[in-house]
Write a protein that holds these residues in place. Structure first.
Motif, mmCIF file in Angstrom:
data_model
loop_
_atom_site.group_PDB
_atom_site.id
_atom_site.type_symbol
_atom_site.label_atom_id
_atom_site.label_comp_id
_atom_site.label_asym_id
_atom_site.label_seq_id
_atom_site.Cartn_x
_atom_site.Cartn_y
_atom_site.Cartn_z
ATOM 1 N N THR A 146 0.819 -1.302 0.007
ATOM 2 C CA THR A 146 -0.035 0.200 -0.111
ATOM 3 C C THR A 146 0.777 1.369 -0.198
ATOM 4 N N ILE A 150 0.048 5.231 -1.213
ATOM 5 C CA ILE A 150 -1.100 5.293 -0.612
ATOM 6 C C ILE A 150 -0.900 5.144 1.024
ATOM 7 N N LYS A 169 -1.469 4.149 4.423
ATOM 8 C CA LYS A 169 -2.087 3.040 4.619
ATOM 9 C C LYS A 169 -3.207 3.353 5.976
ATOM 10 N N ALA A 186 -6.560 5.361 4.741
ATOM 11 C CA ALA A 186 -7.656 4.921 3.808
ATOM 12 C C ALA A 186 -8.870 4.673 4.711
ATOM 13 N N ASN A 233 -10.302 -0.734 4.300
ATOM 14 C CA ASN A 233 -9.223 -1.407 3.516
ATOM 15 C C ASN A 233 -9.697 -3.007 3.518
ATOM 16 N N ALA A 245 -13.839 -0.277 -1.331
ATOM 17 C CA ALA A 245 -12.272 0.009 -0.397
ATOM 18 C C ALA A 245 -11.124 0.280 -1.325
ATOM 19 N N ARG A 246 -11.299 -0.147 -2.756
ATOM 20 C CA ARG A 246 -10.157 0.311 -3.587
ATOM 21 C C ARG A 246 -9.931 1.611 -3.743
ATOM 22 N N LEU A 247 -8.566 1.804 -3.848
ATOM 23 C CA LEU A 247 -7.917 3.417 -4.277
ATOM 24 C C LEU A 247 -7.079 3.108 -5.279
ATOM 25 N N SER A 264 -3.832 4.023 -7.265
ATOM 26 C CA SER A 264 -2.398 4.559 -7.089
ATOM 27 C C SER A 264 -1.829 5.407 -8.387
ATOM 28 N N PRO A 271 -6.109 -1.612 -0.139
ATOM 29 C CA PRO A 271 -5.127 -1.207 0.988
ATOM 30 C C PRO A 271 -5.232 -2.303 2.205
#
Ligand code: ATP
Ligand code: MG
Length: 270
Positions: free
Chosen positions: A54, A59, A61, A64, A67, A81-83, A85, A94
């Motif tokens: 992460t 990102i 950690k 967030a 996660n 939950a996804r982010l 990059s 993450p």
């Protein structure tokens, strides 16, 4: 080719080796960025409570909102939950130390080894590749990774004890194959942190090729300080210094993997 042919869903690969510090996370991050540069849609799943994949993707950690922990216990979806990059051009699911609690919460659940698989099925069509960065253990978390994957990529250093560890891991893969996931395949072994000046490393490398043949990837990742520096800048090594020997090796590895699974290398993003 017809336009209405259904899109194949993502290929899901674990980056695994129960030995610590062998280059799993470095491989996961740089392979994700390399595949993205080759035009692939990628999700990197951080299955390690250390959260290194992460952070190395740029990102925070602990910043967030959601996660992987909430995803595994069914309180959030992967889509929630996804982010992104931005540094790497791929998505990240993450993690942070909260994830270690999942081990305990999962024990009482039905299909406790299949939670990640079930969660990932909901986003399979969004990606060409899903890469899972496994922790250095054979825990319930790692079992969730192996149960949810089509294949395993094993990064390894060419040292004497590496071969011993490898037979343990191959046995684990066989057990998961028999009991949990009959689709699981060994995709290949990736030689990392390689120093060709060291005779023992050359010998172990040759032994690997003779034992595992085509399962040994042609790309070899050298020991390269630029790859080690990159995470402190929140960047994959292939972005931090794409002219470095380490970056070039991971770019070649991404291309080799795409070809190995029968995909198409697309034009590299600028
Ligand atoms: P863990 O088992 O703790 O999850 P890991 O297998 O994920 O570890 P990494 O974190 O990727 O291993 O790498 C361990 C250390 O080695 C890190 O400091 C990383 O920066 C460094 N490293 C990894 N690959 C290389 C390389 N090719 N050249 C130089 N340093 C490397
Ligand atoms: Mg790691």
């Amino acid at each position: 080719m017809t336009a209405d042919r259904p899109k194949p869903s993502a290929r899901v690969f674990c980056i695994a080796n129960q030995k610590g510090g062998v280059g799993k996370t470095t491989t996961a991050i740089n392979l994700a960025a390399s595949l993205a540069m080759h035009g692939q849609r990628v999700l990197l799943v951080d299955l390690d409570p250390q959260g290194n994949a992460t952070m190395g993707s740029g990102i925070d950690k602990n910043g967030a909102a959601l996660n992987l922990y909430q995803v595994l216990i069914g309180e959030a979806t992967v889509a929630q939950a996804r982010l992104r990059s931005e540094a790497g051009g791929y998505d990240v699911l993450p993690s942070n130390r909260e994830l270690s609690g999942a081990e305990i919460d999962l024990v009482g659940m039905d299909d406790r080894e299949k939670q990640l698989k079930t969660a990932l099925e909901t986003v399979g069509d969004d990606y060409d590749f899903v890469l899972i960065d496994c922790p250095p253990t054979l825990s319930l978390l790692t079992l969730n990774g192996l149960a949810g994957a089509h294949g395993v990529i094993i990064p390894m250093q060419c040292e004497y004890f590496a071969l011993e560890g490898l037979s343990d891991l191959v046995n684990t893969i066989k057990r998961v194959y028999r009991n949990l996931n009959p689709g699981l395949e060994l995709i290949g072994l990736l030689r990392v942190m390689f120093d060709r000046r060291v005779t023992l490393q050359q010998q172990v490398s040759a032994q690997l090729e003779s034992h595992f043949g085509d399962k040994v990837f042609k790309a070899i990742v050298p020991r390269n300080v630029r790859l080690a520096e990159a995470p402190s800048h929140g960047l994959p090594g292939v972005v931090y210094d794409k002219t470095s020997r380490g970056a070039k090796a991971y770019l070649a590895f991404g291309e080799e993997l795409i070809r190995r699974v029968g995909g198409r290398v697309r034009r590299r993003a600028a």
